[in-house]
Write an enzyme that holds these catalytic residues in place. Structure first.
Site, PDB file in Angstrom:
ATOM      1  N   ILE A   1       5.639-185.282 -11.537  1.00 36.36           N
ATOM      2  CA  ILE A   1       5.520-185.190 -12.544  1.00 36.36           C
ATOM      3  C   ILE A   1       4.946-185.589 -13.552  1.00 36.36           C
ATOM      4  CG2 ILE A   1       8.131-184.832 -12.244  1.00 36.36           C
ATOM      5  CD1 ILE A   1       8.488-187.283 -13.672  1.00 36.36           C
TER       6      ILE A   1
ATOM      7  N   GLY B   1      15.863-188.136  -1.982  1.00 40.27           N
ATOM      8  CA  GLY B   1      15.095-189.094  -1.250  1.00 40.27           C
ATOM      9  C   GLY B   1      15.433-190.304  -0.655  1.00 40.27           C
TER      10      GLY B   1
ATOM     11  N   THR C   1      11.168-184.684 -10.227  1.00 37.34           N
ATOM     12  CA  THR C   1      11.026-183.722  -9.225  1.00 37.34           C
ATOM     13  C   THR C   1      12.614-182.639  -8.828  1.00 37.34           C
ATOM     14  OG1 THR C   1       8.417-183.820  -8.937  1.00 37.34           O
ATOM     15  CG2 THR C   1      10.253-182.141  -6.864  1.00 37.34           C
TER      16      THR C   1
ATOM     17  N   PRO D   1       7.466-193.757  -9.408  1.00 40.43           N
ATOM     18  CA  PRO D   1       6.536-193.439  -8.445  1.00 40.43           C
ATOM     19  C   PRO D   1       5.974-192.347  -9.801  1.00 40.43           C
ATOM     20  CG  PRO D   1       7.398-193.701  -7.076  1.00 40.43           C
ATOM     21  CD  PRO D   1       8.350-193.480  -7.355  1.00 40.43           C
ATOM     22  N   THR D   2       5.999-191.756  -9.809  1.00 40.19           N
ATOM     23  CA  THR D   2       6.145-190.042 -11.171  1.00 40.19           C
ATOM     24  C   THR D   2       5.116-189.000 -10.067  1.00 40.19           C
ATOM     25  OG1 THR D   2       4.284-191.347 -12.626  1.00 40.19           O
ATOM     26  CG2 THR D   2       6.980-190.940 -12.821  1.00 40.19           C
ATOM     27  N   ALA D   3       5.156-188.813  -9.091  1.00 43.03           N
ATOM     28  CA  ALA D   3       2.884-188.406  -8.601  1.00 43.03           C
ATOM     29  C   ALA D   3       3.477-187.250  -9.138  1.00 43.03           C
ATOM     30  CB  ALA D   3       3.172-188.652  -6.997  1.00 43.03           C
TER      31      ALA D   3
ATOM     32  N   CYS E   1      11.244-194.796  -2.894  1.00 43.88           N
ATOM     33  CA  CYS E   1      10.521-195.612  -3.796  1.00 43.88           C
ATOM     34  C   CYS E   1      10.904-196.748  -4.394  1.00 43.88           C
ATOM     35  CB  CYS E   1       9.968-194.412  -4.189  1.00 43.88           C
ATOM     36  SG  CYS E   1       9.789-193.267  -3.624  1.00 43.88           S
TER      37      CYS E   1
ATOM     38  N   ASN F   1      15.676-197.505  -2.453  1.00 43.51           N
ATOM     39  CA  ASN F   1      15.388-196.201  -2.353  1.00 43.51           C
ATOM     40  C   ASN F   1      14.627-195.916  -1.180  1.00 43.51           C
ATOM     41  OD1 ASN F   1      14.351-197.091  -4.742  1.00 43.51           O
ATOM     42  ND2 ASN F   1      14.408-194.032  -4.764  1.00 43.51           N
TER      43      ASN F   1
ATOM     44  N   GLU G   1      12.471-198.187  -6.059  1.00 39.25           N
ATOM     45  CA  GLU G   1      12.887-198.120  -7.878  1.00 39.25           C
ATOM     46  C   GLU G   1      14.687-198.247  -7.928  1.00 39.25           C
ATOM     47  OE1 GLU G   1      13.132-194.024  -7.906  1.00 39.25           O
ATOM     48  OE2 GLU G   1      12.202-196.063  -6.544  1.00 39.25           O
TER      49      GLU G   1
END
Length: 934
Positions: free
Chosen positions: A747, A368, A324, A743-745, A554, A552, A556
């Protein structure tokens, strides 16, 4: 609020009509005995308030909302479902279906006198012919959709004096209302929204109202693109360097037909959050958006046009999508393109307040944040400068949380940070309580994420039912930088020193009691997450230059950080995700296409590092020294559906293994080839890469630091890794880290596939986010039900009644129930098994959500210990559901294999007896307000 009735008349909104309708629905199901019940009165009153709140949620304060009667009934239905009143909701659904059928008589044409209120307030006749042409274009070429019901529903949304904006919205809302019975109407709604966006963009650039069909736009795109780019540069939204490209070559490569590939949710997300606008008026069309991002990433290439077109092809086809921040800012005057920032906060006020400032600057442009707070001394520790006692780390975390919320990324998405603390810190028990709704609010962080940074030694003590000692880091400073065997040895030395009275601040407790409390808080508040310090460090390619102190936002990213204004490093990662669903076919994984995609994707991510706008020097210093990128994936569940593989199966675990092996092989090869072209990253010498140790090889380093029964990881391979090791030895690596699964929520919404590695949440649900509410229906399921002649109104009603689950719908065959089992219907250890197979190939980590339909203390203990035994580096949210959903979401008895449990890790001593955790506040995916992963 105004209400448009089905006959086109407009009336004032009356909440009592909702209350009456709901009361009738309850009485029809529960009988007349409930009529005098105060419970029914209060229940209906509460549900009516929820409906009103939902209807007003996306309305600007002070404006007048115009709603169709169907929208109100949709919200009534949702309120009943969310409240767990499923029998009443089902009866209400069937009642609506029955009355809809009674209204199927042809609707008379729109009266010629119907007027539209133009932007300047003048009235003009409604152009029904254009509306018919628009709908005809929208349904053209899409299977199982038809213009007539769409036009009929649109007519019911019209009224005399309707505004231009409402007129544009009317057919879109009509198409959205049909999605639940036919998911292909999502594509129709997207095309209708696209027409609105085209009109908005063309009119804004010309200064006069302009329309263009999709076919007309194909011819107009080159001229539009030049005008759009010129306007964006004048507004200082786009980098003037974009105008120096060969625009004839660029515009000839634009593929306008790809605008038709969006789902409605995808295009609405793009419209609301991503495309450029002037005071809210959008003037950047989707293909211009993708080309702007591609050009922004190609600025430093030798043949800029060729690379921009190559990047554009990847983005606009949805084969790959950058993160994003890159989509927000590429090609703009402030190209902050990086996704994640990791910091370490040192134990002094200068460092702490510098951390607040850094957080604000990093969050401002959509970064983030992950903050390591372990070095800050604990409660009761001595402060030499004032001869006083420390208040611990918690008050500082309160300020950090408030800072993240205050800097909300320009309204594009919520600012967010995650605080990490090691399990031996004296304040860890207070840290566990940070998200509680009770207690001293000055020692709570209601909006900030938190995570436990757990060393292996702690898990060994849990399994041995041993003691655990908490220390203040000012007395045990080197524990922060130690891991593996070195940590365990030094930790025991500090315990001995405490026994001798040489350490002032410490506390002893049973490890299993602290572990149980960690899991209880995770369930009750959703935090802190469980992440594992030793696997992150022992398998880090960069352990020669520093320590991984946290992950971080999220979980990953696993990169080195170091505090300090002059020589400190804020770790930065630059993310993008391959759409795995676009790389599978009838024969499984298309490895040749995957190789091409990954090769280009790694180049794009590497370019981010040099183009990036850095808001603080520590981030720039770190990124240029180590050049980490994080290539991940999305659409994993879609790829399984396309192949007919149930997620809860050995075949799915094997596919996770093989697909990640290919992605890993190609990503490492691509970075190595870039090193041959551009040179290896500055700190390459001494890294695991330089020693011939690839991620698959680093599993052995973790195994060497653990006992024989503490690690259970499959290390099988199928590709030629020896040749790749030699390639890396000769060329080096362009990037210190190459892979991470985010997570790619959002995109994934743009690409129209499932998030990241997530299982299907439900086969039908309403997704609520900053862009509004969207009915989401599993198109693969509908395809298969149609093929077996099972898709009808009753199936739609049953899916609503059973919360999108097939488990209790008798006429659905067992093989479809297995294939389309939802997240809470599968045994969660299948997710851990698949994640373990991926983790062996990844040099960083993965955002792994875990789902428990009926959580208990024992279930949580077994699940998180299994994650540790399986070599995972991190876990993310624990997803639970309300108690009203639990019984409905089981497939027990439909397919014995679904609940089969694979071989588990060696049993550990049981936790102390505890009551079952029947319902709580762990991240509730069915909460319509939840946007934590977006």
């Amino acid at each position: 609020m105004r209400v448009v009735r089905r006959d086109g008349t407009v009336s004032a909104f009356d909440a009592t009509k909702i209350s009456v309708a709901m009361s009738k629905a309850f009485l029809a199901v529960e009988g007349s005995d409930t009529a005098s019940s105060s419970r029914l009165h209060h229940l209906v009153e509460e549900l009516t308030a929820q409906v009103q709140h939902a209807l007003l949620r996306h309305t600007d304060p002070g404006s007048v909302a115009t709603l169709h009667i169907e929208q109100i009934q949709d919200q009534v239905e949702l309120a009943l479902m969310r409240g767990g009143h499923h029998k009443v909701a089902r009866d209400y659904v069937l009642y609506r279906e029955e009355h809809a059928r009674s209204r199927t008589a042809p609707t008379p044409p729109t009266p010629p006198a119907l007027q539209v209120t133009d932007l300047d307030g003048t009235l003009r006749p409604l152009d029904w012919a254009r509306l018919e042409d628009l709908v005809a274009e929208a349904v053209a070429g899409i299977a199982d959709v038809d213009a007539e019901p769409l036009l009929g529903e649109t007519r019911r949304n019209l009224y005399d004096g309707i505004t231009m904006g409402e007129l544009a919205l009317a057919p879109i809302m009509a198409a959205r209302s049909l999605v639940e019975s036919e998911p292909n109407y999502s594509a129709v709604a997207a095309r209708l929204l696209l027409d609105t966006l085209r009109t908005e963009a063309l009119s804004h650039l010309s200064g006069d109202r302009e329309h263009a069909s999709q076919d007309e736009m194909a011819a107009r795109y080159p001229g539009y693109f030049r005008r759009y780019l010129e306007r964006a540069v004048v507004l200082e939204l786009a980098d003037p360097a974009l105008q120096t490209f060969d625009l004839d070559r660029i515009t000839s490569a634009v593929r306008p037909e790809r605008d038709l590939d969006f789902t409605f949710l995808g295009l609405q997300t793009l419209y609301d959050r991503y495309v450029l606008h002037e005071h809210g008026v959008r003037f950047e069309l989707p293909q211009a958006f993708f080309m702007r991002v591609a050009m922004g990433l190609a600025l430093n290439e030798q043949d800029r046009e060729a690379r921009a077109i190559e990047f554009y092809e990847l983005l606009s086809s949805f084969d790959f999508m950058t993160s994003t921040p890159t989509l927000f800012n590429a090609g703009t005057t402030r190209p902050q393109l990086s996704s994640c920032f990791l910091t370490t906060v040192d134990d002094d006020l200068d460092s702490i307040f510098q951390a607040y400032r850094n957080n604000a600057l990093l969050a401002k442009y959509s970064g983030g944040l992950g903050n390591d707070w372990t070095p800050v001394r604990g409660l009761g520790a001595h402060i030499k400068g004032t001869n006083g006692q420390s208040q611990g780390v918690v008050p500082f975390l309160k300020i950090a949380g408030d800072t993240a919320i205050a800097v909300n990324q320009g309204g594009k998405r919520k600012g967010a940070a995650c605080a990490y603390l090691e399990t031996w810190h004296i304040d860890v028990e207070e840290f566990l309580d940070l998200r509680k709704n009770t207690g001293d609010d000055r020692r709570r962080t209601h909006d900030m994420n938190t995570a436990n940074w757990v060393p292996d030694e702690f898990l060994r003590r849990v399994e041995a039912d041993g003691e655990w000692t908490l220390f203040s880091p000012d007395e045990t400073p080197d524990l922060h930088d130690l891991y593996g065997t070195a940590f365990a040895v030094r930790y025991r030395e500090y315990e001995a020193a405490a026994d001798r009275g040489e350490i002032r601040v410490f506390r002893r407790l049973r490890a299993v009691e602290l572990w149980r409390r960690m899991l209880t808080m995770l369930f009750e508040t959703g935090h802190p997450w469980i992440t594992f310090k030793d696997p992150c460090n022992l398998r880090s390619p960069q352990q020669h230059v520093g320590v991984v102190h946290s992950s971080n936002l999220c979980t990953e990213i696993t990169l080195n950080t170091r505090a300090g204004a002059d020589d400190g490093e804020v770790a930065v990662c630059n993310l993008g995700s391959v759409n795995l669903a676009a790389h599978v076919g009838p024969d499984g994984l298309d490895t040749a296409k995957l190789r091409r995609t990954v090769r280009t994707a790694v180049r794009m991510l590497d370019n981010v590092i040099d183009i990036n706008f850095y808001t603080i020097p520590q981030a720039r210093r770190s990124n240029l020294r180590h050049r980490p990128v994080g290539l991940g994936l999305m659409g994993f569940q879609d790829a399984l559906f396309a192949q007919g593989i149930p997620v809860a199966s050995e075949a799915a675990v094997e596919f996770a293994d093989r697909s990640m092996e290919h992605l890993s092989h190609h990503a490492i090869a691509a970075s190595s080839d870039l090193a041959a072209e551009r040179g290896h990253y500055p700190t390459y010498d001494g890294s695991l890469w330089s020693r011939g140790i690839l991620p698959i090889d680093s599993v052995a380093l973790l195994a060497a630091a653990r006992r024989d029964d503490d690690l259970d990881v499959d290390t099988s391979t199928t590709l030629d890794w020896d040749a790749l090791r030699e390639r890396v030895r000769v060329n080096g690596m362009r990037n210190s880290n190459v892979m991470a699964i985010a997570p790619t929520a959002t995109i994934s919404n743009i690409c129209g596939v499932g998030q990241s590695i997530e299982p299907q949440f439900r086969n039908m649900f309403v997704k609520s986010n900053m862009s509004g509410e969207f009915t989401v229906l599993n198109p693969y399921l509908v395809r298969d039900l149609k093929a077996r002649r099972l898709w009808d109104r009753v199936m739609v009603a049953d899916l609503k009644y059973f919360d999108g689950s097939l488990g209790q719908i008798d006429r659905v065959p067992a093989d479809l129930k297995a294939l389309y089992a939802t997240a809470f219907e599968i045994e969660p250890r299948w997710l851990v098994e698949a994640a373990s197979r991926r983790q062996k190939w990844i040099d960083q980590a993965q955002s792994l959500n875990l789902y428990l339909a009926a959580p208990s203390g024992r279930a949580l203990d077994e699940l998180y210990r299994l994650a540790w035994h399986k070599g995972l580096k991190t876990t993310y949210y624990l997803r639970t559901q309300g108690a009203s959903h639990v019984e409905k979401s089981t497939l027990r008895g439909t397919d014995g294999k679904l609940n089969a449990v694979p071989a588990a890790a060696p049993p550990a001593p049981p936790l102390p007896a505890d009551p079952p955790l029947t319902d709580g506040a762990a991240c509730r995916i069915d909460d319509p307000e939840c946007e934590a992963c977006q």
